[in-house]
Design an enzyme around this catalytic site. Structure first.
Site, PDB file in Angstrom:
ATOM      1  N   GLY A  21       0.819  -1.218   0.000  1.00  0.00           N
ATOM      2  CA  GLY A  21       0.000   0.000   0.000  1.00  0.00           C
ATOM      3  C   GLY A  21       0.845   1.257   0.000  1.00  0.00           C
ATOM      4  N   GLY A  24      -0.528   4.593  -1.343  1.00  0.00           N
ATOM      5  CA  GLY A  24      -1.635   5.220  -0.624  1.00  0.00           C
ATOM      6  C   GLY A  24      -1.140   6.407   0.190  1.00  0.00           C
ATOM      7  N   ASP A  45       1.725  -2.847  -4.342  1.00  0.00           N
ATOM      8  CA  ASP A  45       0.444  -2.124  -4.324  1.00  0.00           C
ATOM      9  C   ASP A  45      -0.378  -2.595  -5.522  1.00  0.00           C
ATOM     10  OD1 ASP A  45      -0.386   1.000  -2.998  1.00  0.00           O
ATOM     11  OD2 ASP A  45      -1.588   0.079  -4.585  1.00  0.00           O
ATOM     12  N   ASP A 135      -6.987   3.487  15.349  1.00  0.00           N
ATOM     13  CA  ASP A 135      -7.675   3.742  16.636  1.00  0.00           C
ATOM     14  C   ASP A 135      -9.119   3.245  16.592  1.00  0.00           C
ATOM     15  OD1 ASP A 135      -8.643   5.662  14.864  1.00  0.00           O
ATOM     16  OD2 ASP A 135      -8.395   7.359  16.228  1.00  0.00           O
ATOM     17  N   GLU A 136      -9.663   3.079  15.366  1.00  0.00           N
ATOM     18  CA  GLU A 136     -11.077   2.703  15.250  1.00  0.00           C
ATOM     19  C   GLU A 136     -11.364   1.303  15.793  1.00  0.00           C
ATOM     20  OE1 GLU A 136     -13.455   3.823  12.006  1.00  0.00           O
ATOM     21  OE2 GLU A 136     -12.069   5.342  11.286  1.00  0.00           O
ATOM     22  N   LYS A 162     -10.250  -4.407  10.546  1.00  0.00           N
ATOM     23  CA  LYS A 162      -8.926  -4.038  11.066  1.00  0.00           C
ATOM     24  C   LYS A 162      -8.682  -4.715  12.418  1.00  0.00           C
ATOM     25  CE  LYS A 162      -6.401  -1.423   9.452  1.00  0.00           C
ATOM     26  NZ  LYS A 162      -5.316  -1.594   8.435  1.00  0.00           N
ATOM     27  N   LEU A 198     -12.313  13.575   5.113  1.00  0.00           N
ATOM     28  CA  LEU A 198     -12.959  14.831   5.536  1.00  0.00           C
ATOM     29  C   LEU A 198     -12.232  16.104   5.067  1.00  0.00           C
ATOM     30  CD1 LEU A 198     -15.282  16.130   7.240  1.00  0.00           C
ATOM     31  CD2 LEU A 198     -13.645  16.215   9.138  1.00  0.00           C
ATOM     32  N   ARG A 222     -12.645  14.023  16.701  1.00  0.00           N
ATOM     33  CA  ARG A 222     -11.519  13.225  16.207  1.00  0.00           C
ATOM     34  C   ARG A 222     -10.224  13.879  16.680  1.00  0.00           C
ATOM     35  NH1 ARG A 222     -15.271  10.521  15.798  1.00  0.00           N
ATOM     36  NH2 ARG A 222     -16.280   9.652  13.965  1.00  0.00           N
ATOM     37  N   ASN A 257     -15.825  17.842  14.399  1.00  0.00           N
ATOM     38  CA  ASN A 257     -15.815  17.944  12.936  1.00  0.00           C
ATOM     39  C   ASN A 257     -16.227  19.335  12.473  1.00  0.00           C
ATOM     40  OD1 ASN A 257     -14.946  15.356  12.681  1.00  0.00           O
ATOM     41  ND2 ASN A 257     -16.908  14.502  12.024  1.00  0.00           N
ATOM     42  N   GLY A 284     -23.747   4.111  12.635  1.00  0.00           N
ATOM     43  CA  GLY A 284     -22.684   3.570  13.502  1.00  0.00           C
ATOM     44  C   GLY A 284     -21.608   4.578  13.855  1.00  0.00           C
TER      45      GLY A 284
END
Ligand SMILES: NC(=O)c1ccc[n+]([C@@H]2O[C@H](COP(=O)([O-])OP(=O)(O)OC[C@H]3O[C@@H](n4cnc5c(N)ncnc54)[C@H](O)[C@@H]3O)[C@@H](O)[C@H]2O)c1
Length: 324
Positions: A21, A24, A45, A135-136, A162, A198, A222, A257, A284
């Protein structure tokens, strides 16, 4: 992907890193740093929609760079290396909510494939396996911060794949003695990020006279971590980390945000009324992420970049984006 002529673990004696990756967002910043530091980088990749094709031409000018176009799910050969860093992933939560299949394939089965290729090497030739997590995986937290030993309670299909991958990595360590580290960075920002996320998406819209899209009332919080601080964190783990440990990479730059959108609008000189519109909440949606990164700070790492300063250059540079 076939075996390549002249593969050697000791090219100029440099440390060899296989990166997946590496076209990315975070991966390309990592590859560039490693190349500039004189490490030998082999980048795998599949060139998905999120890949930055133009950066490959830039990297190809380095003698210490090789590129392999391949899907990690179908990888049949692992180039020789000292360290294997897995950035490759489907990374956009909205896409996971629409269709999670590809997330399960790349983020879970792709990791299993990579772990197997490492395991199948002779023990002396096995690289250190670094999994770039997120972190998610912890889910959200209203007060306080998640430590590395907290239970994983992922809220969306992306985070679930993940989290599942993190379990695979730890089990390959325990069962097959594969040496590993998992790093869990919080939300990254920086230049040349694919404009589905975002900051680039919102700035892109505002610059073209369209309001940015804000989920709900914009109160979701965040932590923002500059991609260079993430790279420093990963390199710190590689150089000084205890093996078979998880390291959070956090940030003290917490923002709602709505405040991120206000800041972008401020940089562009756009009034708040014209800057964004509210749409229905993402299903969610996590209320707040926060990481306790004292374990990594104990190795001497700390974030250097300041969100309010960095965002100016990022928004201004957007017109030079490789994706637009
Ligand atoms: N961006 C963030 O804020 C953030 C935060 C925490 C963790 N992470 C994690 O960091 C890693 C990198 O994130 P990013 O934002 O740079 O992602 P990205 O979406 O910008 O890039 C992903 C890269 O992986 C490649 N790829 C995708 N599927 C592949 C496959 N099956 N085989 C080979 N290559 C494949 C793509 O072509 C692309 O170049 C991911 O593992 C992500 O979960 C990202």
């Amino acid at each position: 992907m076939g075996r390549h002529e002249g593969e050697s673990k000791t090219v100029s004696g440099a440390e060899i890193i296989v990166v997946t990756g590496g076209l990315g967002f975070i991966g390309k910043h990592f590859v560039r740093r490693c190349l500039e530091d004189g490490r030998f980088v082999k980048n795998i990749d599949c060139i998905s929609y999120a890949a930055d094709r133009s950066v490959n031409a830039e990297f190809s000018k380095f003698k210490n760079y090789r590129f392999y176009e391949s899907d990690i799910c179908n990888l049949d050969f692992l180039p020789e290396c000292d360290i294997f860093v897995n950035f490759a992933a489907e990374s956009h939560v909205d896409n996971a909510i629409t269709n999670a299949k590809r997330f399960c394939e790349t983020n879970f089965l792709g990791v299993q494939r990579c772990l197997e290729l490492v395991r199948l090497k002779h023990e002396r030739e096995r690289p250190l396996f670094i999994q770039i997590s997120t972190d998610e995986v912890y889910g959200d937290i209203r007060d306080g911060s998640h430590t590395e030993t907290d239970t994983l309670v992922p809220s969306n299909p992306y985070a679930a794949t993940k989290a599942a991958a993190d379990m695979l990595v730890q089990s390959w360590g325990r069962t097959y003695s594969v040496s590993w580290n998992i790093v869990r960075p919080t939300n990254n920002y920086g230049v040349h990020q694919y404009p589905e996320k975002l900051i680039p998406k919102s700035a892109w819209r505002m610059k073209r006279g369209m309001p940015a899209i804000m989920h709900g009332d914009g109160s979701y919080i965040r932590s923002w971590l500059h991609v260079d601080d993430t790279i420093n964190g990963i390199l710190t783990v590689i150089e000084k980390g205890s093996r078979n440990q998880i390291y959070n990479i956090g940030s003290t730059e917490e923002r709602r945000n709505i405040d991120v959108l206000r800041r972008i609008a401020g940089v562009l000189g756009i009034s708040e009324n014209a800057a964004f519109v509210s749409v229905a909440d993402r299903s969610g949606q996590d209320v707040r992420y926060s990481l306790d990164d004292s374990r990594l700070r104990g190795l001497g790492w700390s974030p250097r970049r300041k969100f309010d300063d960095e965002i100016i250059g990022i928004v201004e540079q957007l017109d030079n984006s490789r994706f637009i």
